[in-house]
Enzyme design. Structure first.
Site, PDB file in Angstrom:
ATOM      1  N   LYS A  83       0.747  -1.175  -0.149  1.00 26.54           N
ATOM      2  CA  LYS A  83      -0.085   0.000   0.093  1.00 26.54           C
ATOM      3  C   LYS A  83       0.771   1.259  -0.246  1.00 26.54           C
ATOM      4  O   LYS A  83       1.789   1.347   0.685  1.00 26.54           O
ATOM      5  CB  LYS A  83      -1.032   0.130   1.182  1.00 26.54           C
ATOM      6  CG  LYS A  83      -1.992   1.109   1.249  1.00 26.54           C
ATOM      7  CD  LYS A  83      -2.814   0.724   2.570  1.00 26.54           C
ATOM      8  CE  LYS A  83      -4.147   1.779   2.626  1.00 26.54           C
ATOM      9  NZ  LYS A  83      -4.737   1.494   3.885  1.00 26.54           N
ATOM     10  N   SER A 158      -9.853   1.080   2.389  1.00 24.88           N
ATOM     11  CA  SER A 158      -8.756   2.006   1.605  1.00 24.88           C
ATOM     12  C   SER A 158      -7.651   1.412   0.973  1.00 24.88           C
ATOM     13  O   SER A 158      -7.141   1.713   0.032  1.00 24.88           O
ATOM     14  CB  SER A 158      -8.220   3.198   2.513  1.00 24.88           C
ATOM     15  OG  SER A 158      -7.383   2.578   3.530  1.00 24.88           O
ATOM     16  N   SER A 182      -9.731  -1.190   6.648  1.00 20.62           N
ATOM     17  CA  SER A 182      -9.237  -1.106   5.329  1.00 20.62           C
ATOM     18  C   SER A 182      -8.343  -2.149   4.712  1.00 20.62           C
ATOM     19  O   SER A 182      -8.113  -1.967   3.667  1.00 20.62           O
ATOM     20  CB  SER A 182      -8.273   0.210   5.368  1.00 20.62           C
ATOM     21  OG  SER A 182      -9.213   1.359   5.073  1.00 20.62           O
TER      22      SER A 182
HETATM   23  N1  GLN Z   1     -13.307   3.127   5.767  1.00 21.37           N
HETATM   24  C1  GLN Z   1     -12.806   3.705   7.453  1.00 21.37           C
HETATM   25  C2  GLN Z   1     -12.369   5.060   7.177  1.00 21.37           C
HETATM   26  O1  GLN Z   1     -12.701   5.736   6.011  1.00 21.37           O
HETATM   27  C3  GLN Z   1     -11.694   2.816   7.599  1.00 21.37           C
HETATM   28  C4  GLN Z   1     -10.287   3.371   6.897  1.00 21.37           C
HETATM   29  C5  GLN Z   1      -9.127   2.446   7.381  1.00 21.37           C
HETATM   30  O2  GLN Z   1      -9.193   1.425   7.932  1.00 21.37           O
HETATM   31  N2  GLN Z   1      -7.843   2.975   7.134  1.00 21.37           N
HETATM   32  O3  GLN Z   1     -11.787   5.728   7.948  1.00 21.37           O
END
Ligand code: GLN
Length: 500
Positions: A83, A158, A182
């Site tokens: 990532k 994400s 994410s």
């Molecule tokens: N979807 C969640 C957010 O927008 C989790 C994001 C993540 O785990 N980095 O904060």
């Protein structure tokens, strides 16, 4: 494009063994993956950066070590996608944000060091929602990633780029970060395995911070065995991360064949109740709930003791998270000011320069989170918002600790729905709701894994989430391996009893 198991591929376990034995060349394996990226990533956009030359050099070094009879690590020659919020020395790290344009880290994240020391070959940096804020990769400044299983749909987020890269076999393993889901949610939506380890089990050194009390690094893989190997490689204490657990690693690979006999499994009612089903007015796709119940049956048939368990605070996690995570983000992202970090825009004075830099550099969702977080922390509102959220977090930790005295693991869906079409969740609250099942484990610091288990709408994969207490990754792998085997034998598919 197919998901699991490409013709030239094999699992990480198989590739590493074959390369170490001199039966296969790391260069050939890496070249095959680079060729697939070149052919397919124009459409998928899993990667922000592909490091083809660097990857070939690394692979050649692995092959030379094998030829010289030197020891190579447990991931020898295994192509890995990272990532793009992992610091990689000499390779741009963008967090899919304009504000990091041109930034090249002078050091590697600990996880990257450990992967390379194990012989893994990094093939590139993957797309994400800007600064990991989102559930679809639609918040990337560089455009979204497409789901390899259906390019009209999101891969989740994400860490959508890493999930898509593994699903498309651009890489054998992927790594992401999980702050609220994410890793697990994109794993579910792309039909791969994704693990969020115990907080502190994997070093966060060199992971660009979003919400430091929640962020964890973890793997994506096409099998549970590969996820276990990947996790074992990066886990363990790191003095450079002050939150790293001193005793943070219990190897999981050896647990894969332990079975589930006697294991106490609780199905979380707040995440599987009939009223959550869309066909009864709720927000969950019925098939997702059906697959979760089916997973529970499979485990019961294999000798686990399965029960329903109610955890009332679990669903309050969503509101608490969307106070705590933005509050921490507003502080962590203060460093992107055009001086310490961040592409600088001109301004008449320092304040104007910083405002211009942040206005131009950040996208809408990041700005929304910074505003939410700053508000939640401001004098006069602190107690009502941030303070209250922290109290909910404490209650959740206590409640889960109590539940884990009676249950070894819990089951829930990973995501309320399968991969959704681009633009389908345009309103932020609808998007945030996607994390309702994954957020509790981040707030409690506990591990959780998503394992593909059957299909839902449009034949797309469903992920079942297995949750456990601190450092229960071994148990999670046992359960996930049992579900994976059952799914491979057709045991996840709809039966006469559930709604198709
Ligand atoms: N979807 C969640 C957010 O927008 C989790 C994001 C993540 O785990 N980095 O904060």
């Amino acid at each position: 494009m197919t998901a699991a198991g490409a013709a030239d591929g094999g699992s990480a376990v198989e590739i590493a063994a074959a390369v170490a034995a001199g039966d296969r060349s790391a260069v050939e394996i890496v070249d095959a993956h680079l060729a697939r990226i070149a052919a397919g990533d124009g459409e998928i956009h899993a990667f922000n950066t592909v490091v083809a030359d660097r990857a070939r050099e690394r692979a050649a070094a692995v092959d030379r070590a094998v030829a010289a009879g030197e020891p190579v690590g447990p991931l020898a020659g295994v192509p890995v996608a990272l990532k793009d919020n992992f610091c990689t020395r000499g390779v741009p790290t963008t967090c899919s944000s304009r504000i990091l344009d041109g930034w090249v880290p002078p050091y590697d994240a600990t996880a990257v060091e450990r992967l390379e020391a194990a012989g893994a070959v990094v093939v590139g940096k993957t797309n994400l929602d800007e600064f990991a804020m989102g559930s679809s990769t639609e918040n990337s400044a560089f455009g979204p990633t497409r789901n390899p299983l259906d390019v009209t749909r999101v891969p989740g987020g994400s860490s959508g780029g890493s999930a898509a890269a593994v699903a498309a076999d651009f890489a054998v393993l992927g790594f992401g970060s999980d702050t609220g889901g994410s890793i697990r949610q994109p794993a579910a939506l792309c039909g791969v395995v994704g693990l969020k380890p115990t907080y502190g089990a994997v070093s966060r050194y060199g992971l660009v911070a979003f919400a430091s009390s929640l962020d964890q690094i973890g793997p994506f893989a096409r099998s549970v065995a590969d996820a276990a190997l990947a996790y074992d490689t990066v886990a363990g204490h790191d003095p450079r991360d002050s939150t790293s657990l001193p005793d943070g690693h219990r190897p999981t690979v050896e647990r894969l064949t332990d079975g589930v006999e006697g294991l106490r499994v609780g199905v979380v009612s707040e995440m599987t109740a009939p009223e959550l089903r869309a066909d009864r007015g709720g927000a969950f796709e019925p098939a997702v709930i059906d697959r979760c119940h089916r997973a529970a049956d499979v485990l019961a048939d294999a000798g686990a003791k399965v029960d329903e368990v109610s955890i009332p605070t679990a669903v309050a996690g969503l509101a608490a998270y969307y106070m705590i995570a933005p509050a921490e983000a507003s502080s962590n992202l203060a460093r992107y000011d055009g001086v310490r970090y961040g592409a600088r825009q001109p301004g008449a004075n320092t304040a104007a320069m910083m405002t211009a830099s942040r206005t131009a550099g950040f996208g809408d969702e990041v700005k929304r989170r910074i505003m939410l977080g700053t508000y939640a922390l401001s004098a006069g509102y602190y107690d009502a918002f941030y303070g209250k959220a922290q109290r909910i977090r404490t209650l959740m930790i206590r409640e889960f600790d109590r539940v884990y005295q009676q249950y070894d693991v819990l089951l829930s869906p990973t995501s309320p729905c399968v991969a959704f079409p681009f633009g389908a969740k345009a309103d932020p609250l609808t998007m945030y709701y996607n994390d309702v099942c994954t957020i509790p484990s981040n707030l409690t610091g506990h591990p959780a894994i998503s394992v593909p288990f059957g299909t839902g709408e449009a034949g797309l994969p469903v992920g079942v989430q297995v949750l456990g207490p601190k450092l229960s990754e071994g148990e999670l792998m046992r359960v996930a391996a049992a579900l994976e085997a059952a799914a491979a034998a057709g045991g996840a598919d709809p039966t006469g009893e559930d709604t198709p």
